[in-house]
Design an enzyme around this catalytic site. Structure first.
Site, PDB file in Angstrom:
ATOM      1  N   SER A 111       0.835  -1.197   0.000  1.00 29.77           N
ATOM      2  CA  SER A 111       0.000   0.000   0.000  1.00 29.77           C
ATOM      3  C   SER A 111       0.878   1.259   0.000  1.00 29.77           C
ATOM      4  CB  SER A 111      -0.906  -0.020   1.231  1.00 29.77           C
ATOM      5  OG  SER A 111      -1.689   1.129   1.226  1.00 29.77           O
ATOM      6  N   GLY A 112       0.574   2.144  -0.904  1.00 29.83           N
ATOM      7  CA  GLY A 112       1.325   3.401  -0.992  1.00 29.83           C
ATOM      8  C   GLY A 112       2.567   3.301  -1.851  1.00 29.83           C
ATOM      9  N   THR A 143      -1.628   2.632  -8.041  1.00 30.98           N
ATOM     10  CA  THR A 143      -2.714   3.371  -8.709  1.00 30.98           C
ATOM     11  C   THR A 143      -2.138   4.430  -9.640  1.00 30.98           C
ATOM     12  OG1 THR A 143      -4.097   2.981  -6.798  1.00 30.98           O
ATOM     13  CG2 THR A 143      -4.804   4.717  -8.277  1.00 30.98           C
ATOM     14  N   ASN A 200      -1.110   5.442   3.089  1.00 35.87           N
ATOM     15  CA  ASN A 200      -1.298   6.126   1.810  1.00 35.87           C
ATOM     16  C   ASN A 200      -2.458   7.094   1.912  1.00 35.87           C
ATOM     17  OD1 ASN A 200      -1.626   6.871  -0.823  1.00 35.87           O
ATOM     18  ND2 ASN A 200      -1.934   4.804  -1.630  1.00 35.87           N
ATOM     19  N   SER A 254      -5.346   5.785  -0.597  1.00 35.27           N
ATOM     20  CA  SER A 254      -5.248   4.332  -0.663  1.00 35.27           C
ATOM     21  C   SER A 254      -6.494   3.719  -1.301  1.00 35.27           C
ATOM     22  CB  SER A 254      -5.063   3.788   0.761  1.00 35.27           C
ATOM     23  OG  SER A 254      -4.890   2.398   0.689  1.00 35.27           O
ATOM     24  N   SER A 255      -6.253   2.825  -2.258  1.00 31.56           N
ATOM     25  CA  SER A 255      -7.388   2.158  -2.916  1.00 31.56           C
ATOM     26  C   SER A 255      -7.932   1.157  -1.928  1.00 31.56           C
ATOM     27  CB  SER A 255      -6.912   1.431  -4.173  1.00 31.56           C
ATOM     28  OG  SER A 255      -6.094   2.278  -4.941  1.00 31.56           O
ATOM     29  N   GLY A 289      -2.726  -2.926  -2.149  1.00 27.19           N
ATOM     30  CA  GLY A 289      -1.429  -3.509  -1.848  1.00 27.19           C
ATOM     31  C   GLY A 289      -1.419  -4.240  -0.511  1.00 27.19           C
ATOM     32  N   GLU A 317      -0.886  -5.034   3.127  1.00 26.25           N
ATOM     33  CA  GLU A 317      -0.847  -4.041   4.200  1.00 26.25           C
ATOM     34  C   GLU A 317      -0.871  -4.696   5.587  1.00 26.25           C
ATOM     35  OE1 GLU A 317      -3.990  -1.461   3.024  1.00 26.25           O
ATOM     36  OE2 GLU A 317      -5.544  -2.703   3.898  1.00 26.25           O
TER      37      GLU A 317
HETATM   38  N1  LIG Z   1       5.152   8.233 -10.029  1.00 24.71           N
HETATM   39  C1  LIG Z   1       4.815   8.989  -9.013  1.00 24.71           C
HETATM   40  N2  LIG Z   1       5.136  10.292  -9.022  1.00 24.71           N
HETATM   41  C2  LIG Z   1       4.788  11.095  -7.994  1.00 24.71           C
HETATM   42  N3  LIG Z   1       4.133  10.673  -6.920  1.00 24.71           N
HETATM   43  C3  LIG Z   1       3.772   9.378  -6.858  1.00 24.71           C
HETATM   44  C4  LIG Z   1       4.087   8.480  -7.896  1.00 24.71           C
HETATM   45  N4  LIG Z   1       3.630   7.286  -7.534  1.00 24.71           N
HETATM   46  C5  LIG Z   1       3.030   7.445  -6.344  1.00 24.71           C
HETATM   47  N5  LIG Z   1       3.098   8.692  -5.932  1.00 24.71           N
HETATM   48  C6  LIG Z   1       2.604   9.237  -4.674  1.00 24.71           C
HETATM   49  O1  LIG Z   1       2.334   8.177  -3.810  1.00 24.71           O
HETATM   50  C7  LIG Z   1       0.997   8.165  -3.394  1.00 24.71           C
HETATM   51  C8  LIG Z   1       0.491   6.742  -3.274  1.00 24.71           C
HETATM   52  O2  LIG Z   1       0.445   6.148  -4.506  1.00 24.71           O
HETATM   53  P1  LIG Z   1      -0.682   5.156  -4.918  1.00 24.71           P
HETATM   54  O3  LIG Z   1      -1.976   5.639  -4.467  1.00 24.71           O
HETATM   55  O4  LIG Z   1      -0.511   4.888  -6.330  1.00 24.71           O
HETATM   56  O5  LIG Z   1      -0.304   3.917  -4.076  1.00 24.71           O
HETATM   57  P2  LIG Z   1      -0.921   2.479  -4.165  1.00 24.71           P
HETATM   58  O6  LIG Z   1       0.158   1.553  -4.434  1.00 24.71           O
HETATM   59  O7  LIG Z   1      -2.024   2.489  -5.114  1.00 24.71           O
HETATM   60  O8  LIG Z   1      -1.465   2.261  -2.723  1.00 24.71           O
HETATM   61  P3  LIG Z   1      -2.728   1.466  -2.261  1.00 24.71           P
HETATM   62  O9  LIG Z   1      -2.434   0.055  -2.361  1.00 24.71           O
HETATM   63  O10 LIG Z   1      -2.925   1.923  -0.906  1.00 24.71           O
HETATM   64  O11 LIG Z   1      -3.818   1.893  -3.152  1.00 24.71           O
HETATM   65  C9  LIG Z   1       0.253   8.952  -4.438  1.00 24.71           C
HETATM   66  O12 LIG Z   1      -0.873   9.565  -3.884  1.00 24.71           O
HETATM   67  C10 LIG Z   1       1.308   9.963  -4.872  1.00 24.71           C
HETATM   68  O13 LIG Z   1       1.289  11.055  -4.018  1.00 24.71           O
HETATM   69 MG   LIG Z   2      -3.999   2.325  -5.022  1.00 24.17          MG
END
Ligand SMILES: Nc1ncnc2c1ncn2[C@@H]1O[C@H](COP(=O)(O)OP(=O)(O)OP(=O)(O)O)[C@@H](O)[C@H]1O
Ligand SMILES: [Mg+2]
Length: 1105
Positions: free
Chosen positions: A169-170, A174, A219, A222-223, A450, A452
């Site tokens: 997660s994070g 996404t 996050n 977070s999805s 992800g 967690e």
């Molecule tokens: N390529 C990137 N460039 C800039 N910031 C990023 C990038 N990837 C992720 N982030 C930052 O990290 C945060 C978390 O990313 P994201 O929501 O994609 O995580 P995740 O893997 O989907 O988590 P979860 O499993 O909780 O959904 C985003 O809100 C963003 O602020």
């Molecule tokens: Mg996500």
């Protein structure tokens, strides 16, 4: 073309010529053969690529501060090349690159992405263009390169692809999935329709994030649901729609959040972003603190989200996705009602029968919720505070305690929210569903929650982590296990790489009958749904010996917990509410009330509340549903060509530029990244069955193009020999060909693309030629048809014109004929009715029309003849004689003598001196037989010697000419008519005539018995002399009459007319000598007209007029 055996190397061979005369065989764009390309061709290719890149704008507009070239890459951009390959070196490499904002690193085709937690200039349209035109090995590692590879495979290989994004997660899953969608949208077609679809596909993200994402410890966005999105493409590679599958929303979050976490974004967005009117209509207040379900996560450390702006984004996205205003209003009503329901509390009351009941504390909130859902408060209140037990025969209502009522309220709130979320996904799917039913290809993007670990991990975390186990399993299966097994199977020399296989954990969780999920379901099946404790004791009993299961027996965790050793680490799960959440039963009373709400959306959300659909059967448990949907997902992923993005979280504090090596090490381990490097390093980048390899690349060799009939493996051998790449790059398995480096695959693709371009040009050329020929043929045929039709038309026109002309001519002739006939008739009728005078002298004659000219002339002649005849018929003998004289005079003088015209109108009276009545004459003439006087008058006899005029009485009888003295009437000369043989005259106006007399008169004694012919002069005398007296010359005004009458007398007397000599000079006999008469017109003004002068000069007598 099948080839019988291996041929010489391509560089030396001459293949059959193409239409253009070029030799067949792989060539570069510039037409070079493949063989030289491997040496000098490389340079050419680089130049070509440079040009291409230049065109793509990568040179002119590199990402600010960091041009897109591999030279600038820090560390090792593909860890397959990392030396030495140790965990430490791997993490250090990631760290080094991370420090330079190079967040992406390859492990061959697998992309490792480290979350930068800050905005990087890596995602501009220029960068997209660069990755669009280059292969992934020419530019730094990027998620766009993965997207490009997957998209290109969909478009060019026509095979389904999927991108599996994993990480805790994070870690940035996404974000990566959005970047992939953004890339595909940017590089695919730009037609209006396609753009609309792309817009809708992209806009599904903000809506789903608003309703399905929440702020967690790990996050901020977070999805809280799993999402698998299929992007569907047509044969051109243009998006035509999509399909979203959602997995297990973490609905417990609706009613409970951990400290410093938030509920789903939409609640905050609505309260912060909605305008006053909207809030009022939803009976809401802006203050978040007013709502119990939003208060639990407090205190939040600091607010990083802009809910107000996000609400506008969500509303706009809903508009784009085609959600109507009513639908949006209904959605917000449900959200508001959940907020209101969350505020409803219950107080316990003791019933008379001693049982515990409850009452609603704050009815206003319940009332508001009911109004929002269009239902009556009483029934909702009743179904929240009591429970109907459905027996076989009758139903019994049992009152609920305050705690039970709170639980029912929470179940309802969660059900409302989770069903609303599912409905939104369904509604979005309706919008983005492909409209065409054409054959389509799919690019799936998996962004699932992800792995967690929280302080307290419940049922949801258990499901989420189980899902991640499954994903890890599929990665292991496809990348680590199957790949290695395949090498062995195919007989490729291979040293096995060890790795941790999490199949054992997956089994522990999902195994039928013995797995944790089965045990949970079994517990739930117990009467009264069993209990969490019962479930835990079952677990402990069954799994205590499992290496990945730990029974919590120490005091480190609460007693109602168990621990699982996941692939990504140990997680302690609290079994509290496991059973309840698994059953997830919404009471039938509440379902009925919800279905009865006067809001169409509610009927769709609670279909089981429909009284007609009464069922006593238990529904499928949440875990079973989740297991089934995960199974379907794994099946779907296995059917596609996978691409992997492994997301790594650099720190737990969500800040930029912080790289927690220990945290990363942990992820590197459980994501099996090092094992992946090892497998990829010694393994092969690409494998394909000989048949499919041949099918794809057969155009690169003359041996295999256009078709190969022998064994596929043999064909591949020939094909590869014809290519310039080193044979060390290939390994021949039993059924498959293995290619070591991705560059070689790329090279092959390049050759293929060049060759396809050539073939396409050839096809185009041939097709264009054929098309032009067909066009020409069609034009020729058309031209012939047009020409023949035109000729026919022209001939018909001519014929028509000719017929018309002929008819016109015929008509004109007819008209002409009729007209002429009419004219003739009119002329003739007029002529008949208005004949001119019958006088022969009348010259009048009506003017005839042209066609009658000739007839008119003839008629005139006829008429004239007729009137002359008629005129003549009126004559008596005398008149007839006179006429005869006149005619004779005309014959003699007309046109010969100038004085003739004057004589015409003058009647020939003959006897001008009334001689016939003279008695003396009567006596005299009886004797000489000259009693028939033809002419008598006093005329001038011209003296032959002097030319003087001597008046004498000139008498002409029917037999002779007599000259008498005018006074005495003595006959001076009597010349019988036959003796006059010639009469001479001048052509002038003079009245002189010379009568030529013969020397002897042979007729003197002759008695001529002449018949009594009219005009015939009879008789004779004895006055004739034997001597020749010569010719007689007279001058008289009646010279024409005398000569005419004499002419007739002589003709009658001799039967032969005398000679009439009309000339200006002639001879005359004057007895002994001949005299020449000469007539001259003097033209002297003194000479009066008609006057003459006669001059005798020797034997010449000149008469001057
Ligand atoms: N390529 C990137 N460039 C800039 N910031 C990023 C990038 N990837 C992720 N982030 C930052 O990290 C945060 C978390 O990313 P994201 O929501 O994609 O995580 P995740 O893997 O989907 O988590 P979860 O499993 O909780 O959904 C985003 O809100 C963003 O602020
Ligand atoms: Mg996500």
């Amino acid at each position: 073309m099948a080839s019988g055996g291996p041929g010489p190397p391509l560089g030396e061979r001459l293949g059959p010529r193409s239409c253009s005369g070029e030799r067949l065989g792989p060539r570069s764009c510039s037409g070079d053969r493949l063989a030289p390309r491997s040496c000098s061709g490389d340079r050419d290719r680089d130049r070509d690529r440079d040009r291409e890149r230049e065109r793509a704008g990568t040179r002119s507009a590199p990402a600010p501060g960091r041009p897109l070239t591999l030279e600038r890459e820090v560390g090792v951009w593909d860890t397959v090349l990392l030396e030495p390959l140790t965990e430490q070196a791997f993490i250090a490499n990631l760290h080094q690159r991370y420090k330079h904002d190079q967040i992406y690193t390859y492990i061959s085709q697998v992309l490792v992405s480290v979350n930068p937690y800050k905005k990087l200039p890596l995602y501009s349209s220029d960068v997209i263009r660069a990755y669009r035109s280059c292969s992934r090995f020419e530019l730094p590692p990027h998620v766009y390169a993965v997207a490009e590879e997957a998209y290109r495979a969909v478009r060019e290989h026509n095979s389904d692809q999927c991108v599996v994004i994993s990480g805790e997660s994070g870690a940035g899953k996404t974000e990566a999935s959005k970047l992939i969608m953004q890339y595909v949208a940017a590089v695919s077609g730009r037609a209006k329709e396609v753009n609309a679809i792309k817009g809708q596909l992209l806009q599904s993200n903000p809506v789903l994030e608003a309703f399905g994402n929440a702020k967690t410890h790990r996050n901020d966005n977070s999805s809280r649901f799993g999402k698998y999105m299929d992007l569907e493409f047509d044969f051109k590679g243009d998006p035509i729609g999509g399909l979203i599958t959602n997995y297990l929303l973490e609905k417990s979050r609706v009613t409970a959040q951990q400290p410093c976490e938030r509920n789903f974004h939409i609640f905050y967005q609505l309260l912060t972003g909605a305008d006053i009117q909207l809030l009022k209509s939803l009976k809401l207040q802006r203050n978040v603190e007013n709502y119990d379900i939003l208060k639990q996560g407090r205190p939040l450390q600091y607010e990083t989200l802009d809910d107000k702006r996000d609400f506008q984004v969500t509303r706009r996205a809903m508009d784009i996705l085609g959600l109507t205003a009513d639908e949006q209003q209904a959605i917000l009503r449900v959200i508001a009602s959940v907020l209101k329901l969350g505020n409803v509390t219950f107080s316990p009351v003791n019933n008379i029968d001693g049982s515990e009941g409850c009452v609603v504390d704050n009815e206003y909130d319940l009332q508001d919720a009911c109004e929002l859902l269009h239902t009556d408060t009483a029934s909702l209140q009743a179904s929240l505070t009591s429970h109907t037990l459905d027996g076989r025969l009758d139903a019994v209502t049992v009152e609920l305690s305050a705690a039970e009522a709170c639980s029912a309220r929470d179940v309802l709130a969660r059900a409302l929210y989770s069903r609303l979320f599912a409905w939104i996904v369904m509604r979005i799917n309706e919008t983005i569903k492909p409209k065409k039913h054409a054959k389509r290809k799919v690019l799936g993007v998996l962004d699932i929650y992800g792995f967690e670990v929280f302080e307290r991990n419940g049922f949801e975390q258990f499901c989420i982590n189980f899902c991640n186990e499954k994903l890890q399993q599929i990665f292991i299966q496809l990348v680590l296990r199957e790949e290695q097994e395949e090498y062995v199977r195919e007989g490729i020399e291979w040293t096995p790489v060890d790795y941790f296989n999490n199949a054992v954990i997956c089994d522990l969780i999902e195994k039928t009958n013995q797995g944790i999920l089965s045990m949970l379901d079994d517990e739930c099946l117990k009467p009264g749904h069993g209990s969490d404790e019962g479930f835990l004791s079952r677990l402990n009993a069954a799994c205590s010996n499992h290496p990945h299961f730990s029974v919590i027996s120490d005091n480190s965790s609460p007693a109602h917990c168990f621990r699982l050793k996941h692939y990504a680490g140990d997680v302690t799960y609290d079994v509290t509410d496991f059973v309840k959440k698994n059953v997830d039963a919404l009471s039938r009373d509440l379902s009925l009330v919800m279905y009865r709400c006067d809001l169409p959306l509610m009927k769709a959300l609670f279909p089981e509340g429909n009284p007609k659909r009464v069922t006593l059967r238990r529904g499928t448990s949440a875990s079973a549903q989740f297991k089934i949907s995960l199974g379907a997902l794994m099946k779907s992923l296995a059917a596609k060509q996978p691409h992997y993005v492994r997301c790594v979280k650099p720190n737990d504090t969500k800040v930029a530029n912080e790289f927690d090596s220990e945290l990363v090490r942990h992820q590197v381990r459980y994501l099996n990244l090092l094992e992946t490097v090892r497998v990829k390093r010694v393994g092969f980048a690409f494998r394909q069955s000989y048949e499919s390899f041949l099918a794809r690349y057969k155009m690169l060799s003359l041996h295999t193009w256009p078709s190969w009939c022998g064994l596929a493996a043999e064909g591949v051998t020939y094909l590869l020999r014809d290519l310039p790449s080193s044979m060390a790059e290939y390994a021949f398995g039993r059924t498959k060909l293995f290619i070591r480096s991705p560059e070689t695959v790329y090279e092959l693709e390049e050759y293929r693309r060049d060759r396809l371009e050539e073939l396409a040009t050839l096809i185009q050329k041939t097709w264009r030629g054929w098309r032009q020929h067909r066009l020409f043929e069609a034009m020729r045929k058309s031209q012939i048809i047009i020409a023949s039709n035109w000729r026919t038309w022209k001939a018909k026109e001519e014929l028509r014109a000719m017929k018309q002309r002929r008819r016109t001519e015929w008509a004109a002739r007819l008209v002409q004929r009729a007209y002429r006939g009419w004219k003739r008739r009119r002329f003739l009728l007029r002529l008949a009715h208005h004949l001119p005078s019958e006088s022969p002298l009348c010259r009048e004659w009506p003017r005839a029309p042209p066609p009658c000219q000739h007839a008119s002339a003839l008629l005139y002649k006829l008429y004239h003849k007729w009137r002359c005849h008629k005129y003549r018929m009126r004559f008596d003998q005398t008149s007839r004689n006179r006429m005869r004289e006149k005619v004779t005079s005309s014959i003699i003088f007309k046109g010969r003598k100038a004085s003739y015209p004057k004589s015409i109108g003058h009647p020939f009276l003959g006897d001008y001196v009334r001689l016939r009545q003279n008695s003396q004459w009567k006596k005299m003439s009886a004797q000489s037989n000259d009693q028939y006087v033809v002419f008598a008058d006093i005329i001038n006899k011209i003296a032959r010697s002097s030319g003087k005029f001597v008046p004498v009485l000139f008498v002409l009888s029917t037999s002779s000419m007599l000259i008498l003295d005018q006074r005495t009437m003595q006959i001076k000369y009597r010349i019988p008519a036959p003796e006059i043989y010639r009469i001479s005259l001048s052509p002038f106006l003079d009245d002189i005539a010379v009568f030529h007399v013969r020397a002897h008169s042979p007729t003197r004694e002759t008695t001529v018995e002449e018949p009594n012919l009219p005009g015939c002069l009879m008789g004779g005398g004895d006055s004739g002399s034997k001597h020749r007296k010569g010719d007689l010359v007279f001058q008289t005004g009646h010279v024409i009459e005398i000569v005419t009458k004499l002419f007739l007398v002589i003709q009658n007397a001799t039967g032969k007319p005398p000679d009439i000599n009309i000339d200006t000079e002639f001879e005359a006999n004057f007895g002994q000598s001949d005299v020449v008469f000469s007539f001259k017109a003097s033209g002297h003004p003194d000479m009066p007209p008609g006057q003459i002068r006669i001059i005798r000069r020797a034997n010449k007598m000149e008469v001057i007029l």
